[in-house]
Design an enzyme around this catalytic site. Structure first.
Site, PDB file in Angstrom:
ATOM      1  N   HIS A  62      -4.631   1.545  11.264  1.00 39.10           N
ATOM      2  CA  HIS A  62      -5.083   2.908  11.017  1.00 39.10           C
ATOM      3  C   HIS A  62      -6.327   3.281  11.818  1.00 39.10           C
ATOM      4  CE1 HIS A  62      -1.947   2.741   8.231  1.00 39.10           C
ATOM      5  NE2 HIS A  62      -2.413   3.519   7.288  1.00 39.10           N
TER       6      HIS A  62
ATOM      7  N   SER B 253       7.164  -0.972   1.630  1.00 30.79           N
ATOM      8  CA  SER B 253       7.851   0.176   2.246  1.00 30.79           C
ATOM      9  C   SER B 253       9.196  -0.260   2.818  1.00 30.79           C
ATOM     10  CB  SER B 253       6.977   0.795   3.342  1.00 30.79           C
ATOM     11  OG  SER B 253       6.519  -0.194   4.238  1.00 30.79           O
TER      12      SER B 253
ATOM     13  N   ASP C 294       3.074   3.354   9.948  1.00 33.75           N
ATOM     14  CA  ASP C 294       2.108   2.913   8.934  1.00 33.75           C
ATOM     15  C   ASP C 294       1.473   1.590   9.382  1.00 33.75           C
ATOM     16  OD1 ASP C 294       0.700   3.007   6.522  1.00 33.75           O
ATOM     17  OD2 ASP C 294       2.287   2.011   5.388  1.00 33.75           O
TER      18      ASP C 294
ATOM     19  N   PHE D 149       0.839  -1.197   0.000  1.00 34.92           N
ATOM     20  CA  PHE D 149       0.000   0.000   0.000  1.00 34.92           C
ATOM     21  C   PHE D 149       0.877   1.252   0.000  1.00 34.92           C
ATOM     22  CE2 PHE D 149      -2.191  -3.370   2.452  1.00 34.92           C
ATOM     23  CZ  PHE D 149      -3.290  -3.569   1.627  1.00 34.92           C
TER      24      PHE D 149
ATOM     25  N   HIS E  84       2.234   7.846   7.464  1.00 33.59           N
ATOM     26  CA  HIS E  84       1.555   7.574   6.195  1.00 33.59           C
ATOM     27  C   HIS E  84       0.044   7.692   6.340  1.00 33.59           C
ATOM     28  CE1 HIS E  84       0.935   5.055   2.358  1.00 33.59           C
ATOM     29  NE2 HIS E  84       1.415   6.246   2.025  1.00 33.59           N
TER      30      HIS E  84
END
Ligand code: SAH
Ligand code: MG
Length: 219
Positions: free
Chosen positions: A148, A56, A145, A21, A173
């Protein structure tokens, strides 16, 4: 760092092909920020919270290798709430048939191995706030990250931001000022950091925001 050629080009290419993502422009901005944090500080320590399949991780690992830093990549590899069956970011091919749970660790390991980043990247498999509580090393770079939702995002921020050294960078992020673009928690904790007076804004790209610590974390 030239993302077009040489070793960096090879790693960027691999990051682009790793599932995850992270849009490429944000991945490149992430790599650049980490490389700024690491340059002139050989042996610097980077942490990423939320690795998933290693996308990432490869962008950050490229910066770590380039600057002689080490990257600790923290994830329990069971997916966030939003990755579970029935949620928006679910991928049924990541479910372990044995126990029906998500397991991204084999994918992460393959990505790190294929990138040749095993000497530079250390996987920490476990719950982020638990790792944060035991963590003692000041960070040159921290990337948040992970989960969330409200509770996980704040727990990551409260657990990790205090470990960033003065002059070190905190990257967050999925910061969306407009609620129509995405969930609130990453934006709210970014606002909290800005309002705390402990950070200067140090760049952004898409939903990636970078802050530099200017004041020591309160004890
Ligand atoms: N950075 C990744 C995406 C991360 S997705 C990329 O570039 O593609 C968010 C990740 O946070 C998931 O892999 C999930 O397992 C992890 N996560 C969520 N809550 C966590 C927790 N409490 N501890 C450790 N990892 C967590
Ligand atoms: Mg993200």
């Amino acid at each position: 760092m030239n993302p077009q050629s040489g070793r960096i080009g090879e790693l960027v290419d691999l990051a682009r092909r790793t599932r995850g993502f992270m849009p490429d422009d944000e991945g490149l901005a992430l790599m650049d920020a980490a490389s700024r944090a690491g340059s002139g500080r050989p042996g610097a320590v980077f942490v990423e919270i939320g690795a998933w399949c290693g996308k990432s991780t490869v962008y950050l690992g490229a910066a770590a290798e380039h600057t002689g830093a080490v990257l600790f990549s923290v994830d329990h590899h069971r997916g966030s709430e939003e990755n579970q069956a029935g949620w928006e970011h679910h991928d049924p091919t990541l479910v372990e048939p044995g126990d029906g749970r998500i397991d991204t660790l084999p994918h992460w390991r393959r990505a790190v191995a294929a990138a040749g980043l095993e000497p530079t990247v250390v996987g920490v498999v476990g719950d982020s706030p638990t790792v944060a509580r035991a963590w003692r090393t000041p960070l040159a770079f921290c990337f948040i990250d992970g989960g969330h939702g409200d509770a996980p995002a704040w727990a990551d921020y409260r657990g990790w931001a205090g470990h960033v050294a003065v002059g070190g960078l905190l990257a967050i992020h999925d910061v969306f000022p407009d609620p129509l673009d995405g969930g609130r928690p990453p934006y709210e904790l970014w606002c909290d950091a800005v309002a705390s007076g402990q950070w200067a804004q140090a760049g952004h790209c898409g939903s990636l925001r970078v802050l530099e610590r200017t004041v020591p974390a309160p004890a």
